[in-house]
Scaffold this active site. Structure first.
Site, PDB file in Angstrom:
ATOM      1  N   HIS A 149       0.853  -1.184   0.000  1.00  0.00           N
ATOM      2  CA  HIS A 149       0.000   0.000   0.000  1.00  0.00           C
ATOM      3  C   HIS A 149       0.894   1.241   0.000  1.00  0.00           C
ATOM      4  CE1 HIS A 149       0.570  -0.611   4.453  1.00  0.00           C
ATOM      5  NE2 HIS A 149       0.809   0.683   4.369  1.00  0.00           N
TER       6      HIS A 149
HETATM    7  P1  TYD Z   1      -1.751  -2.426   7.458  1.00  0.00           P
HETATM    8  O1  TYD Z   1      -1.298  -1.029   7.670  1.00  0.00           O
HETATM    9  O2  TYD Z   1      -2.386  -2.763   6.137  1.00  0.00           O
HETATM   10  O3  TYD Z   1      -0.527  -3.432   7.745  1.00  0.00           O
HETATM   11  P2  TYD Z   1       0.704  -3.967   6.868  1.00  0.00           P
HETATM   12  O4  TYD Z   1       1.115  -2.905   5.916  1.00  0.00           O
HETATM   13  O5  TYD Z   1       1.745  -4.290   7.887  1.00  0.00           O
HETATM   14  O6  TYD Z   1       0.281  -5.204   6.159  1.00  0.00           O
HETATM   15  O7  TYD Z   1      -2.737  -2.821   8.633  1.00  0.00           O
HETATM   16  C1  TYD Z   1      -3.185  -4.152   8.829  1.00  0.00           C
HETATM   17  C2  TYD Z   1      -4.524  -4.088   9.531  1.00  0.00           C
HETATM   18  O8  TYD Z   1      -4.404  -3.470  10.803  1.00  0.00           O
HETATM   19  C3  TYD Z   1      -5.580  -3.309   8.749  1.00  0.00           C
HETATM   20  O9  TYD Z   1      -6.816  -4.017   8.857  1.00  0.00           O
HETATM   21  C4  TYD Z   1      -5.699  -1.999   9.489  1.00  0.00           C
HETATM   22  C5  TYD Z   1      -5.288  -2.367  10.915  1.00  0.00           C
HETATM   23  N1  TYD Z   1      -4.596  -1.236  11.578  1.00  0.00           N
HETATM   24  C6  TYD Z   1      -5.253  -0.503  12.551  1.00  0.00           C
HETATM   25  O10 TYD Z   1      -6.422  -0.768  12.888  1.00  0.00           O
HETATM   26  N2  TYD Z   1      -4.594   0.533  13.155  1.00  0.00           N
HETATM   27  C7  TYD Z   1      -3.320   0.860  12.833  1.00  0.00           C
HETATM   28  O11 TYD Z   1      -2.732   1.817  13.418  1.00  0.00           O
HETATM   29  C8  TYD Z   1      -2.647   0.099  11.801  1.00  0.00           C
HETATM   30  C9  TYD Z   1      -1.236   0.401  11.392  1.00  0.00           C
HETATM   31  C10 TYD Z   1      -3.311  -0.942  11.209  1.00  0.00           C
END
Ligand code: TYD
Length: 132
Positions: free
Chosen positions: A51
């Site tokens: 992302h």
């Molecule tokens: P994401 O940022 O997509 O993680 P990565 O890039 O490590 O794969 O987040 C994963 C999940 O966690 C997504 O459903 C959103 C949730 N999330 C929160 O609820 N709060 C936060 O501060 C973060 C970073 C993620």
């Protein structure tokens, strides 16, 4: 446009004592920290990230284990980093598609400039590339 860059934190201490490293606003963190999160127990074969963000700035540290990162700009410029020591970090500006792979024991600590906001995410790669 700002670019992702490695941050080398000072290591305060000695091999006989252990070390402290410090991330501090106005010193080596170039934004006010509004949120801190960490990820852990990521299996070796999993690629996380995939992302970009409209506005979020981050400083990322691997406090344990090894994490490899690839950041790609909208123009296709690629930056690669490996965080393999707790004294290293990465400053991540907005606007970069990121891909991350983890050793299973890795713990990623992220200091973020904004509260969690799903609207700040770009989760579709084609949409990201069309922002150009
Ligand atoms: P994401 O940022 O997509 O993680 P990565 O890039 O490590 O794969 O987040 C994963 C999940 O966690 C997504 O459903 C959103 C949730 N999330 C929160 O609820 N709060 C936060 O501060 C973060 C970073 C993620």
């Amino acid at each position: 446009m700002k670019k992702p860059q490695l941050i080398q934190f000072k290591q305060i201490g000695a091999p006989t004592l252990g070390y402290i490293s410090v991330a501090e606003v106005e010193d080596n963190v170039p934004f006010e920290i509004k949120r801190v999160y960490w990820t852990y127990f990521t299996p070796n074969h999993v690629e996380r990230g995939n992302h970009s963000h409209h506005a979020l700035e981050q400083v990322i540290i691997s406090v344990a284990g090894i994490i490899s990162f690839e950041f790609e700009s909208i123009d296709g410029e690629v930056f690669e980093f490996v965080l393999d020591e707790p004294s290293k970090g990465i400053y991540v500006p907005p606007g970069y598609w990121r891909r991350m792979k983890f050793s299973h024991n890795a713990v990623l600590l992220c200091m973020a400039s904004e509260l969690y906001d799903e609207k700040d995410y770009i989760r579709d790669y084609e949409t990201f590339k069309k922002l150009k």
